[in-house]
Write an enzyme that holds these catalytic residues in place. Structure first.
Site, short mmCIF file in Angstrom:
data_model
loop_
_atom_site.label_atom_id
_atom_site.label_comp_id
_atom_site.label_asym_id
_atom_site.label_seq_id
_atom_site.Cartn_x
_atom_site.Cartn_y
_atom_site.Cartn_z
N GLY A 475 0.60 -1.40 0.02
CA GLY A 475 -0.27 -0.63 0.40
C GLY A 475 0.63 1.02 0.50
CE LYS A 490 4.49 -1.48 5.18
NZ LYS A 490 5.66 -2.05 5.77
CG ASP A 588 13.62 -6.43 2.91
OD1 ASP A 588 14.34 -6.06 2.16
OD2 ASP A 588 12.35 -5.39 3.16
#
Length: 835
Positions: A475, A490, A588
């Protein structure tokens, strides 16, 4: 032949034994209920049985709510044998049952009161009288494991082989509950070791199933000699049961040559003991059977067209077991049962994605087809393993099969070239997979709502949205305000893609963020959980933006001190994550997810791909998490089991990026960069300009072997030493992108708000930096070679005289050293030029 897809997980014997177990549990509950007497009433009764005068005045017709007479109460409340005799002489019948179905003798036995048991028997109580469940006093003594009570009953002539309502003798019960001494006593009084229960089960069957080795040995002694090959109504022998439940010691005992056990016997379903061991993942038992009895069982198929290898694939949670069976070289990995299904079919049908990956990597053929035996012979319904996975809604496996690259293929398959021919007709999510995903997501949200502390629960109405500051597949990210704080929001889209949904990622990220509290990790403010259309994660707003933006979009230049401050902060954040009670692997870590304060300090952010380390085994690891450019080789190549050391590799690339100001392998696409690092052991070049202590840290950090990489605690310590001793580093320690030497301050910038507060604000332009560095280099050359005048040169003259490091089309300074080959962990510190 049975239909594999309709194979029951429980047999008729299992269902019966479950009911038997429940019946004995209820028996104990009813006995305990009879013993429960109100405190006031209990005190009064104890006074009655404690005083001859009070006892003489008692009402003989007294009954409790549960129907207990004074004779029953005498056995519970501390009565004596004289009380028993008196009550029975006055006409109280010992055969009277309580409402729960027990006589006074039953209760005395359950209380293990040998004196009262003897008194009741001498006064005429019937030793064989049955109560609830057809149980005699000896059955109850055996259930409770009361050796003394059982001995008294047997001495007074109790029938040692009497059966209750489920046809269990006291010996059955002793073997079932593991009462070794009671078993020995029953055998002494002549208990029949081969008497059958309701479903043909002998005491040895029960002892083998429950794992009571000593009882099994007692039953097998010369004086008893139970039939070791006795079969129940479903043709199970004792070896079937101990193999199924993993009782390795009993398996080993029964397989002794002198006992003449038949190790390859089958039950009515065609299962050998090896089948049952494999269906239940009992690796050690399977090894024992094969090593002692040979491989004959490996070739036998049950009525569901499964060999022991198929059975292990149906279980699917022990790759070691599957590998062991294949290593026997009896069954091929592509062996098809009578209905055509392979081990790969079985693994796909039950959703064992790790095993599917293992089988594919070891030559399993996904093109082989199985037939549905329930259809008539004229109909053909051949199905590949992909269709079996699709039918059960295992969408992750469907995706893996559709795109799996076999070793002989030049390119991986896609949905239009699936070798089985059915890939182009299959789309995910499957109908069942979608239902499973939705159900799981709803459960995850409910658990998250229940477990998240109340102060983290936010309403969307509490949030004020400002401008968009980022976006992704999940998103968009907004700057905004919440509870009088500037925050980052977020906002998730509530859609599902395959088996990996945004809801799933949202739940994971919130469950991790709510447990974090460290100055070098992004601070969690809260989350909106009310409706999937309103899902949002709110964190603190970091005004400096990402490290990636600073270095590669704004092309700002930092001095060495500022770089080390960022590197130390990130290392501290990662050290915190890895040392939690439940360690977290970020998965990540890259410059996009390192955010900077205005004062130059950094935080680790974005936990969308993160996992608790202990949950990695449960996750679908076929999808490579995170950005490929910063991905550890073991993650890129295996996509299965890896450790927190994968984060260390990513950090080493980030550290190199901070020091050089360049994107790792900027000339390559992310996948190509990851492939070069994984398959060719290429690493970014370490120029002469990087300080030696940091160079050695980089080399260890991106070691090909995860075990050779340092812990973050060591990284923090080494970098803080460099930061504290920064003035001792030579000017040549500045990096190839041309950072200036640090300021004269020698303070260690460990705490936020120290001397480094203005470092980011005081960034120089690239031209100023290059000018300063080359002026410094020119001065050194002039002094050593005497080629230039001491009066100084103009900038243009210096440009002509000095060889500038070339600047590529992206505006980055190329390192004068070429890319280097990084060798395996056996020689982790050596480099060689790629040329």
């Amino acid at each position: 032949m049975g239909n594999y897809k309709s194979r029951p997980t429980q047999t008729c014997t299992d269902e019966w034994k479950k009911k038997v177990s429940e019946s004995y549990v209820i028996t104990i509950e009813r006995l305990e209920d009879d013993l429960q007497i109100k405190e006031k009433e209990l005190t009064e009764l104890r006074n009655i049985f404690g005083s001859d005068e009070a006892f003489s005045k008692v009402n003989l017709n007294y009954r409790t709510e549960n129907g207990l007479s004074l004779l029953h109460l005498c056995c519970i409340c501390g009565g004596k044998k004289s009380h028993i005799r008196t009550l029975m002489l006055k006409g109280l019948r010992p055969s009277r049952l309580t409402r729960n179905g027990f006589t006074a003798l039953h209760l005395a036995v359950y209380k293990d009161n040998a004196e009262l048991i003897t008194s009741l028997l001498h006064s005429g109580a019937d030793i064989q009288q049955v109560g609830y469940g057809g149980l005699t006093a000896l059955h109850i003594a055996t259930i409770a494991g009361h050796l003394e009570a059982a001995d008294v009953l047997l001495q007074h002539g109790a029938n040692v082989n009497i059966q209750d309502a489920v046809f269990f003798t006291p010996l059955h019960i002793a073997a079932y509950y593991g009462h070794e001494q009671v078993t020995r006593l029953l055998l002494k009084f002549g208990a029949d070791v081969n008497v059958s229960g309701e479903v043909g089960d002998r005491p040895l069957h029960l002892a083998s199933a429950k794992g009571f080795l000593n009882i099994a040995k007692l039953l097998m002694e010369e004086g008893s000699k139970a039939d070791v090959n006795a079969q129940d109504n479903e043709d199970h022998v004792p070896l079937h049961f101990c193999s199924r439940f993993g009782h390795h010691d009993i398996v080993k005992y029964l397989l002794q040559s002198d006992l003449e056990v038949q190790p390859h016997v089958v039950n009515i379903y065609g299962d050998t003991p090896l089948h049952l061991a494999c269906y239940n993942g009992k690796f050690e038992v399977a090894k024992e059977i094969i090593q002692i009895s040979g491989t004959e069982s490996l070739t036998k198929e049950n009525i569901f067209s499964e060999t022991a290898f198929h059975s292990a694939c149906t279980y699917g949670k022990s790759i070691d077991l599957v590998k062991f069976l294949l290593d026997q070289n009896v069954i091929n990995i592509n062996h098809q049962g009578r209905d055509g299904h392979t081990g790969l079919h079985s693994a796909c049908y039950h959703g064992h994605i790790r095993l599917v990956q293992f089988l594919l990597d070891n030559g399993a053929d996904m093109n082989l087809v199985a037939c549905d035996p329930s259809r008539s012979s004229g109909e053909k319904d051949e199905q590949t393993c992909l269709m079996w996975a699709y039918e059960k809604g295992h969408d992750a496996i469907v995706t893996l099969l559709k795109h799996y690259k076999r070793p002989q293929d030049e390119l991986p398959c896609n949905e239009y070239s699936q070798p089985g021919g059915d890939g182009s007709y299959v789309s995910v999510p499957s109908p069942l997979g979608k239902i499973k995903s939705m159900t799981k997501e709803k459960a995850d949200i409910l658990l998250l709502r229940a477990g998240l502390p109340s102060h983290f629960h936010l309403q969307l109405s509490e949030i004020e949205f400002h401008e968009i500051i980022g976006s992704g597949s999940f998103g968009k990210v907004y700057k905004g305000r919440c509870r009088n704080k500037i925050v980052a929001i977020k906002r998730y889209r509530a859609n599902t893609y395959c088996s990996k949904s945004d809801v799933d990622m949202f739940c994971r990220e919130v469950s991790i963020l709510c447990q974090l509290n460290h100055p070098c990790v992004i601070q969690f403010v809260g989350a909106c959980l009310n409706d999937p259309s309103q899902f949002a994660i709110v964190t603190q707003y970091i005004s400096g933006g990402s490290l990636f933006s600073l270095l590669h979009e704004q092309k700002r230049i930092l001095d060495l001190q500022s770089k080390l401050i960022i590197a130390v902060d990130v290392a501290k954040g990662m050290e915190y994550l890895h040392n939690l009670t439940q360690p977290i692997i970020h998965r990540d870590l890259n410059s996009h997810n390192i955010l900077l304060y205005e004062d130059g300090h950094a935080v680790v952010a974005d936990f969308g791909e993160s996992r608790f380390l202990q949950s990695l085994d449960e996750d679908n690891m076929t999808k490579q998490p995170g950005n490929l450019r910063w991905m550890a080789p073991e993650v890129f190549t295996q996509c299965t089991r890896y450790t927190i050391k994968a984060d260390v590799f990513s950090y080493a690339l980030c550290l190199w990026e901070i020091l050089t100001g360049e994107i790792p392998f900027a000339h390559l696409k992310p996948a190509a960069a990851a492939a070069d690092m994984a398959y060719h052991h290429i690493r970014p070049p370490i120029g002469y300009s990087i300080p030696k202590p940091i160079s050695s840290l980089l080399i260890r950090g991106w070691n090909a072997c995860p075990e050779g990489r340092p812990e973050f605690s060591e990284v923090v310590m080494k970098l803080e030493e460099c930061l504290c001793n920064i003035e001792l580093m030579s000017p040549a320690s500045s990096n190839s992108s041309g950072s200036l030497s640090p300021s004269s301050s020698s303070d260690c910038l460990v705490n936020r708000g120290g001397p480094g507060r203005s470092h980011v604000a005081a960034l120089r332009s690239r031209f100023e930096l290059e000018y300063a560095l080359n002026a410094r280099s020119y001065a050194a050359l002039s002094q050593s070679a005497g080629q230039y005048s001491s009066q100084g040169l103009s900038l243009e003259e210096m440009k002509r005289s000095l060889q500038y490091t070339p600047i590529d089309k992206y505006g980055y300074v190329s390192d004068p050293m070429s890319s280097m080959h990084f060798h395996s962990c056996r020689n982790s510190s050596s480099f060689e030029d790629s040329s």
